[in-house]
Design a protein around this motif. Structure first.
Motif, short mmCIF file in Angstrom:
data_model
loop_
_atom_site.label_atom_id
_atom_site.label_comp_id
_atom_site.label_asym_id
_atom_site.label_seq_id
_atom_site.Cartn_x
_atom_site.Cartn_y
_atom_site.Cartn_z
N ALA A 168 56.66 -21.33 -38.47
CA ALA A 168 56.07 -20.29 -37.63
C ALA A 168 56.24 -18.90 -38.24
O ALA A 168 55.63 -17.93 -37.77
CB ALA A 168 56.68 -20.34 -36.24
N GLY A 169 57.05 -18.78 -39.29
CA GLY A 169 57.25 -17.50 -39.94
C GLY A 169 56.23 -17.18 -41.00
O GLY A 169 56.32 -16.16 -41.68
N SER A 170 55.24 -18.06 -41.18
CA SER A 170 54.25 -17.88 -42.24
C SER A 170 52.94 -17.31 -41.70
O SER A 170 52.29 -17.93 -40.85
CB SER A 170 53.98 -19.21 -42.95
OG SER A 170 52.85 -19.11 -43.80
N LEU A 171 52.55 -16.15 -42.19
CA LEU A 171 51.27 -15.56 -41.81
C LEU A 171 50.12 -16.39 -42.38
O LEU A 171 49.08 -16.53 -41.73
CB LEU A 171 51.18 -14.11 -42.31
CG LEU A 171 49.89 -13.36 -41.96
CD1 LEU A 171 49.72 -13.24 -40.45
CD2 LEU A 171 49.86 -11.98 -42.63
N VAL A 172 50.29 -16.93 -43.58
CA VAL A 172 49.24 -17.78 -44.16
C VAL A 172 48.97 -18.97 -43.25
O VAL A 172 47.81 -19.33 -43.00
CB VAL A 172 49.63 -18.25 -45.58
CG1 VAL A 172 48.63 -19.29 -46.09
CG2 VAL A 172 49.67 -17.06 -46.54
N SER A 173 50.04 -19.59 -42.75
CA SER A 173 49.85 -20.71 -41.82
C SER A 173 49.10 -20.26 -40.57
O SER A 173 48.25 -21.00 -40.04
CB SER A 173 51.21 -21.30 -41.43
OG SER A 173 51.84 -21.90 -42.54
N TYR A 174 49.39 -19.08 -40.10
CA TYR A 174 48.76 -18.54 -38.89
C TYR A 174 47.27 -18.29 -39.11
O TYR A 174 46.43 -18.68 -38.29
CB TYR A 174 49.48 -17.26 -38.48
CG TYR A 174 48.90 -16.57 -37.27
CD1 TYR A 174 48.81 -17.21 -36.04
CD2 TYR A 174 48.47 -15.24 -37.36
CE1 TYR A 174 48.28 -16.54 -34.93
CE2 TYR A 174 47.94 -14.56 -36.26
CZ TYR A 174 47.86 -15.23 -35.04
OH TYR A 174 47.34 -14.58 -33.95
N VAL A 175 46.93 -17.64 -40.22
CA VAL A 175 45.52 -17.31 -40.44
C VAL A 175 44.69 -18.53 -40.83
O VAL A 175 43.47 -18.55 -40.65
CB VAL A 175 45.36 -16.20 -41.51
CG1 VAL A 175 46.07 -14.93 -41.06
CG2 VAL A 175 45.84 -16.65 -42.89
N LEU A 176 45.34 -19.57 -41.35
CA LEU A 176 44.63 -20.81 -41.66
C LEU A 176 44.46 -21.70 -40.44
O LEU A 176 43.74 -22.70 -40.50
CB LEU A 176 45.37 -21.60 -42.76
CG LEU A 176 45.42 -21.01 -44.16
CD1 LEU A 176 46.19 -21.93 -45.10
CD2 LEU A 176 44.01 -20.76 -44.70
N GLY A 177 45.12 -21.36 -39.34
CA GLY A 177 45.02 -22.17 -38.14
C GLY A 177 46.00 -23.32 -38.09
O GLY A 177 45.94 -24.18 -37.20
#
Length: 341
Positions: free
Chosen positions: A307-316
């Motif tokens: 949950a600390g990854s922005l890349v994971s967040y923007v990739l969905g």
């Protein structure tokens, strides 16, 4: 590995041990096999299951106890058994491919021709009619025997002979219980079908014929590599593709209201992902999460350090904005601690 005992004679090496990974066929568990081998000073052992499920457990237990692991696979061609052994790591990969075929359909001679690299084949005597055909597929082919009768008849066919008996229990007294396993599988199986040598016996065998074969079987499975497949063969540059997806995802997540701290954080994470060699890994996770969400498969918002990854967040992949909650990317990926995320 020393295959010679103190008296100068070739030691007994079982090549045909089936474990309980061959469902309802064997009484032998790997956790019990290793102590038995050590107690009887057996320095090498071959497993011969009908799937490769127990290989890694067997391999590492053998390595940790100075026992040479020999990896075999019992396959059926036209209802006749063939015993295939990995000569090295490439041979093990060939067995994995054959195993994958068996999981989906019946194995054919064509399959063996396609996946024969670095594989040694032993035909049990019951399959001797296949010898002429099989010897043209594999570089090393032996005809197996487990009795003097079979040995004498096998000599007429080839000089490449090896003693091999299928082993389903540790002692002769236990062989009667094998019937119960088969009865669980099929109530019509006859009882008392185990007069043959289906147990580990370090005395009654022709061990000298095994030594030549064992010397050819030397599997070393690498454990320090990272085996991430290329995400898509049609995409030449995975990193550029990931960057494009991430930029589009950021615009969508922020409703086209880009903020400098998000752009900076995204560039930083992407560079770390690239330098640590996890570009294709992120694309693969992105792909199966996207598929799940499109097909009604429940996916959580994200857990743990991911949950600390922005890349994971923007990739969905996750649905938690790490900047909003001050979550650290370094807990997820850290160049000074290179492990799989």
């Amino acid at each position: 590995y020393n295959l010679i005992n103190m008296g100068g004679d070739v030691m007994y090496i079982p090549l045909g041990v089936k474990t309980d990974n061959s469902l309802l066929q064997s009484l032998i568990k790997i956790k019990d096999l290793i102590p038995f081998l050590k107690e009887h000073k057996i320095t090498a052992c071959g497993i011969l299951d009908n799937r490769l499920y127990g290989v890694m457990d067997f391999y590492f237990n053998c390595k940790n106890n100075d026992i040479k692991p020999i990896i075999g696979l019992d396959v059926l061609i036209n209802q006749k058994h063939l015993y295939l052994y990995a000569k090295n790591y490439d041979g093990y990969k060939s067995l994995l491919k054959i195993n994958s075929v068996i999981e989906e359909r019946e194995l054919t001679i064509i399959d063996l021709k396609e996946h024969n690299s670095e594989v040694l084949c032993i035909l049990p005597f019951e399959s001797y009619l296949f010898y002429d055909e099989i010897k043209n597929i594999f570089g090393d082919v032996y005809l197996g025997y487990c009795s003097d009768f079979e040995k004498n008849d096998a000599k007429v066919i080839t000089k490449n002979l090896v003693f091999i008996n299928v082993i389903l229990s540790f002692t002769s007294e236990d062989t009667k219980y094998i019937d119960y396993l088969h009865r669980i599988d099929n109530l019509e199986c006859p009882l008392g079908d185990y007069e043959k040598n289906y147990y580990l016996n370090a005395l009654e065998n022709d061990a000298k014929t095994v030594e030549e074969v064992v010397k050819l079987l030397n599997v070393e499975i690498p454990t320090n590599g990272r085996f991430i497949p290329h995400y898509d063969s049609k995409i030449e540059d995975s990193y550029n593709y990931l960057v494009t997806l991430a930029k589009k995802g950021l615009v969508k997540r922020l409703n086209n209201n880009l903020k400098e701290e998000y752009v900076t954080r995204l560039k930083y994470e992407l560079s770390v992902i690239k330098n640590m060699g996890f570009v294709d890994y992120f694309l693969i996770v992105y792909d199966y999460v996207k598929f799940a969400k499109k097909n009604g498969i429940v996916v959580g918002p994200g857990r743990g350090s991911a949950a600390g990854s922005l890349v994971s967040y923007v990739l969905g992949i996750t649905n938690i904005d790490p900047l909003k909650y001050d979550l650290l990317f370094e807990r997820f990926l850290n160049p000074e601690r290179i492990t799989m995320p």
